[in-house]
Design an enzyme around this catalytic site. Structure first.
Site, PDB file in Angstrom:
ATOM      1  N   THR A   1       0.849  -1.187   0.000  1.00 16.50           N
ATOM      2  CA  THR A   1       0.000   0.000   0.000  1.00 16.50           C
ATOM      3  C   THR A   1       0.881   1.233   0.000  1.00 16.50           C
ATOM      4  O   THR A   1       1.931   1.257   0.659  1.00 16.50           O
ATOM      5  CB  THR A   1      -0.947   0.009   1.220  1.00 16.50           C
ATOM      6  OG1 THR A   1      -1.748   1.199   1.192  1.00 16.50           O
ATOM      7  CG2 THR A   1      -0.175  -0.046   2.525  1.00 16.50           C
TER       8      THR A   1
ATOM      9  N   HIS B   1       2.581 -11.730  13.961  1.00 20.13           N
ATOM     10  CA  HIS B   1       3.650 -12.259  14.808  1.00 20.13           C
ATOM     11  C   HIS B   1       3.403 -13.716  15.224  1.00 20.13           C
ATOM     12  O   HIS B   1       4.275 -14.352  15.810  1.00 20.13           O
ATOM     13  CB  HIS B   1       3.786 -11.384  16.072  1.00 20.13           C
ATOM     14  CG  HIS B   1       5.169 -11.339  16.618  1.00 20.13           C
ATOM     15  ND1 HIS B   1       6.148 -12.245  16.268  1.00 20.13           N
ATOM     16  CD2 HIS B   1       5.758 -10.488  17.504  1.00 20.13           C
ATOM     17  CE1 HIS B   1       7.261 -11.964  16.920  1.00 20.13           C
ATOM     18  NE2 HIS B   1       7.062 -10.897  17.676  1.00 20.13           N
TER      19      HIS B   1
END
Length: 417
Positions: free
Chosen positions: A336, A388
């Site tokens: 993006t 994560h």
């Protein structure tokens, strides 16, 4: 006679909203003409005529919820008469009716309003009796109501002083509604979310609730990339017919980094990790209906020119609302670019079920230390948001550093070193 049906939706789409009819009953149409538009939570689908003929009738109104393969109306042969609309029951004239008071007209005309028109009239606090009607048999069309709501010649009465000046539903023109603030002191405007906007909100919140989001940052000196583009821009355009931009360099750099760190290209499915042996990169594009992420597929096989052409095609399709579900399905990684709007730094949210997204930002000349001296260089902050749960901090940081190194020495990337 032929039924006009809703297209078959994909497995992830259960229903849609009929945005607009582009033809009216009794109007002649040709094969390929646009009849109607349906908004799903991903794209806007166009319903085209499959044959020449006349639109006989419509059974779904603008604003109605529609299901896959549901009948919207009927299309007949040219020359056939459209199905007559039911006439309202005649009522004897009374002194009150003869006087044509606004209250009487409103009570009478509200019964004939379609759901979409009634929605506009109610939200904008309009008097139906004062709206000029252009529809068949004197009915008020959605366009009539929207025009009146946006400040037409309609007299809205004393109560309209505190009402918003524009109250078209989001399905009519979501971009215009969102961009226009109601006039007057301390006014408010309530507009329902479009299906696409509601789906975007749902998916982003779902990601925040599910993934263990973390963002790591770095910065890249864009001077080598800018010099490369400046040197080869003219021959690149002459040969390929498209400009050389930064996004193609970032896609190539991301692809090489994904090869080196396959975990960043993976996704989570329950308690399983799916490793993808291909590289499909989504490019976030701002459209009038919200953020969309079309997919460049097999980027490891694409040239810089092929990437630029693919991005240009997506931009044109997004602007015209022509992106399909296939264009936005899948993807293993996303990029993006908030820098096009002036963003200096951000923490982008991953596009589930992907596990990472790269954020580009504005290029600003800043003083940096280079070879023991302070120099002015065009610098860009990079951000990598990642899940994560499966990507460790070490992998994320090394992945972003590799992208930085490739962009600061584009020859290495082009030579695959």
């Amino acid at each position: 006679m032929a039924d006009i049906k809703v297209p078959v939706f994909s497995e992830s789409v259960s229903e849609g909203t009929l945005l607009a009819w582009h033809k009216h009953p009794g109007e002649a149409v040709k094969r390929g003409d646009l009849l109607a538009e349906i908004e799903t939570d991903k794209v806007v689908l166009e319903i085209q005529a499959q044959q020449d003929g006349v639109l006989q009738s419509v059974v779904k109104n603008e604003g109605d919820t529609v299901l896959s393969e549901e009948v919207l109306g009927t299309l007949g042969e040219a020359g056939s008469a459209p199905a007559p609309a039911p006439e309202p029951a005649a009522t004897p004239a009374t002194p009150a009716a003869a006087g044509s008071t606004p209250e009487a007209n409103e009570a009478t005309r509200r019964d004939d309003l379609s759901p979409a028109v009634r929605k506009v009239v109610t939200e904008a606090n309009l008097d139906p009796a004062s709206i000029p009607a252009t529809g068949p048999k004197g009915n008020i069309t959605k366009a009539d109501a929207v025009q009146a709501a946006q400040g037409g010649a309609t007299d809205q009465g004393p109560q309209s002083a505190a009402a918003p000046s524009s109250a078209a539903p989001a399905s009519a023109a979501p971009a215009k509604v969102a961009a226009s603030a109601p006039a007057g002191p301390r006014t408010e405007q309530r507009v329902p979310m479009t299906r696409i906007r509601a789906r975007i909100a749902e998916r982003l919140k779902e990601v925040q609730n599910t993934a263990a989001l973390l963002t790591t940052f770095n910065e890249v000196n864009m001077k080598p990339a800018m010099d490369l583009r400046k040197k080869y821009q003219d021959p690149f355009v002459a040969k390929h017919g498209v400009k050389l931009g930064f996004m193609s360099l970032f896609v190539r750099a991301a692809t090489e980094a994904l090869k080196a760190f396959p975990m960043v290209n993976a996704s989570v499915d329950g308690k399983d990790i799916i490793y993808h042996g291909y590289y499909d990169i989504g490019i976030a594009v701002a459209s009038e209906r919200g953020l969309v992420v079309p997919i460049l597929r097999d980027t490891e096989q694409m040239s810089l020119a092929g990437i630029e052409k693919g991005i240009a095609d997506f931009a044109v399709k997004a602007k015209g609302g022509k992106l399909t579900m296939e264009d936005m399905s899948g993807g293993t990684f996303s990029i993006t670019n908030g820098g096009t709007f002036g963003s200096m730094m951000s923490t982008p949210i991953i596009n589930a079920p992907q596990s990472a997204i790269l954020g580009m930002h504005n290029i600003i000349e800043r003083p940096i230390a280079q070879n023991g001296q302070v120099v002015i260089a065009p610098m860009m902050y990079l951000a990598l948001s990642y899940d994560h749960r499966i990507i460790d901090g070490k992998e994320a940081v090394q992945f972003l550093v590799m992208i930085k190194n490739l962009l600061e020495d584009p020859a290495r990337m082009l030579l695959e070193l």
